[in-house]
Design a protein around this motif. Structure first.
Motif, PDB file in Angstrom:
ATOM      1  N   VAL A 125       0.699  -1.420  -0.060  1.00 45.55           N
ATOM      2  CA  VAL A 125      -0.073   0.108  -0.030  1.00 45.55           C
ATOM      3  C   VAL A 125       1.054   1.255  -0.020  1.00 45.55           C
ATOM      4  O   VAL A 125       0.463   1.713  -0.351  1.00 45.55           O
ATOM      5  CB  VAL A 125      -1.099  -0.066   1.348  1.00 45.55           C
ATOM      6  CG1 VAL A 125      -1.730   1.318   1.694  1.00 45.55           C
ATOM      7  CG2 VAL A 125      -1.852  -1.308   1.071  1.00 45.55           C
ATOM      8  N   THR A 128       1.966   2.690  -3.597  1.00 39.46           N
ATOM      9  CA  THR A 128       1.688   3.136  -4.163  1.00 39.46           C
ATOM     10  C   THR A 128       1.146   4.502  -3.895  1.00 39.46           C
ATOM     11  O   THR A 128       1.776   4.776  -4.765  1.00 39.46           O
ATOM     12  CB  THR A 128       0.178   2.260  -4.329  1.00 39.46           C
ATOM     13  OG1 THR A 128       0.180   1.118  -4.754  1.00 39.46           O
ATOM     14  CG2 THR A 128      -0.896   3.057  -5.056  1.00 39.46           C
ATOM     15  N   SER A 129       1.173   4.694  -2.528  1.00 41.31           N
ATOM     16  CA  SER A 129       0.838   6.250  -1.839  1.00 41.31           C
ATOM     17  C   SER A 129       2.933   6.883  -3.151  1.00 41.31           C
ATOM     18  O   SER A 129       2.252   7.994  -3.131  1.00 41.31           O
ATOM     19  CB  SER A 129       0.708   5.954  -0.669  1.00 41.31           C
ATOM     20  OG  SER A 129       2.072   5.338   0.341  1.00 41.31           O
ATOM     21  N   VAL A 135      -3.937   6.953  -3.365  1.00 39.53           N
ATOM     22  CA  VAL A 135      -4.458   5.415  -2.875  1.00 39.53           C
ATOM     23  C   VAL A 135      -6.089   5.423  -2.835  1.00 39.53           C
ATOM     24  O   VAL A 135      -6.438   6.251  -2.749  1.00 39.53           O
ATOM     25  CB  VAL A 135      -3.999   5.227  -1.463  1.00 39.53           C
ATOM     26  CG1 VAL A 135      -4.659   3.706  -0.361  1.00 39.53           C
ATOM     27  CG2 VAL A 135      -2.618   5.484  -0.769  1.00 39.53           C
TER      28      VAL A 135
END
Length: 300
Positions: A125, A128-129, A135
């Protein structure tokens, strides 16, 4: 782009980050460039202190997260309030921001301690940020990072228990700053600021003792400057309790044992106890146990 001003100097941080001029300069340069950063070094080298000082002095939102196996993607990103979902359904207003979304919305600095303890699915996660500045949250939609959002992580490369190897994908998206132990002079200044006032010569020997723990053959991980601070604090309290001088040999050994025996990490191959190793280190700096007819204070 970042919200951290370009005119920040080491002097502006005062005595919060003693002996870290170079690391402050490098961290500020990385953040000013919009990069994400990994601070890597043993415990007690000031990683958290450095980052908090930079964020607090510049009024940048600082969101702290303790990295561990319980840090799931849901805890990092956030969740919908179950009670409100029953009444209103999945509306954006009832979404409870997790630390990642909070940092992204506010353009803040997300700090994750012990990065190598975080589960891989949670790290994905973060990837991705970092890469997209965005996100996607189910039922909420895409959340884009506001200007100034930065991710900074800290990790101890010497700790192998309960940790995982950080993927190349993380390192490829971050700048790395290595933070070793401070110099003897810096550790002396830190102890002056954070520990009771004691005779200078005795304080210098305490620093020598703690630094020697980082080079002993039986020790895998030695003590940081926190060991200096705690040994001085314990010795000061014992001196007042026992009514003797802080430089008393036996008092010093007791303080060293309390402060260090739980901090040092021995090699698995050694058959010695932490207490035995601490005594050896102590005697090497403060001398051997004085005889009953020796009225000296134990100075080597």
């Amino acid at each position: 782009m970042t919200t951290i001003p370009t005119n920040v100097s080491y002097e502006g941080l005062g005595e919060e980050v003693v002996g870290r001029e170079r690391e402050v300069e490098l961290l500020l340069a990385a953040l000013q460039s919009g990069a994400h950063v990994v601070l890597e070094g043993p415990p007690g080298t000031g990683k958290s202190t450095l980052l908090r000082a930079v964020a607090n002095r510049q009024h940048v939102p600082f969101i702290f997260v303790e990295g561990n196996a319980e840090l799931t993607p849901g805890r990092l990103v956030g969740h919908f309030d179950p009670a409100q979902v029953l009444a209103q359904g999945y509306t954006p207003e009832i979404f409870v921001d997790g630390p990642l979304i909070e940092a992204m919305r506010s353009g803040g600095l997300l700090y994750i301690e012990e990065l190598n303890r975080v589960p891989e699915e949670t790290l994905n996660v973060l990837l991705t940020s970092m890469s997209e500045g965005e996100v996607h949250v189910p039922r909420l939609g895409a959340v884009r990072a506001a200007e100034g959002f930065c991710f900074v992580a800290a990790m101890n490369p010497y700790d192998s228990v309960g940790t995982a190897r950080i993927s190349g994908a993380i390192y490829d998206r971050t700048c790395r700053i290595a933070m070793g132990y401070q110099t003897p002079e810096a550790e002396g200044r830190i102890s002056e600021l954070r520990a009771p006032d004691v005779p200078r010569e005795w304080r210098l020997k305490v620093i020598e003792l703690i630094r020697s723990s980082r080079e002993h053959a039986d020790i895998r991980v030695g003590s940081s400057v926190r060991g200096v601070i705690d040994m001085i604090k314990v010795a000061d309290a014992l001196a007042r309790t026992r009514g003797v001088d802080v430089s008393d040999w036996h008092l010093g050994l007791d303080a060293a044992t309390v402060a260090l025996s739980g901090r040092i990490r021995l090699h698995e191959s050694t058959t010695r106890t932490p207490e035995e190793v601490v005594r050896e280190l102590y005697e090497a700096v403060f001398g051997r146990e004085p005889r009953e007819d020796d009225d000296s204070s134990g100075e080597a």
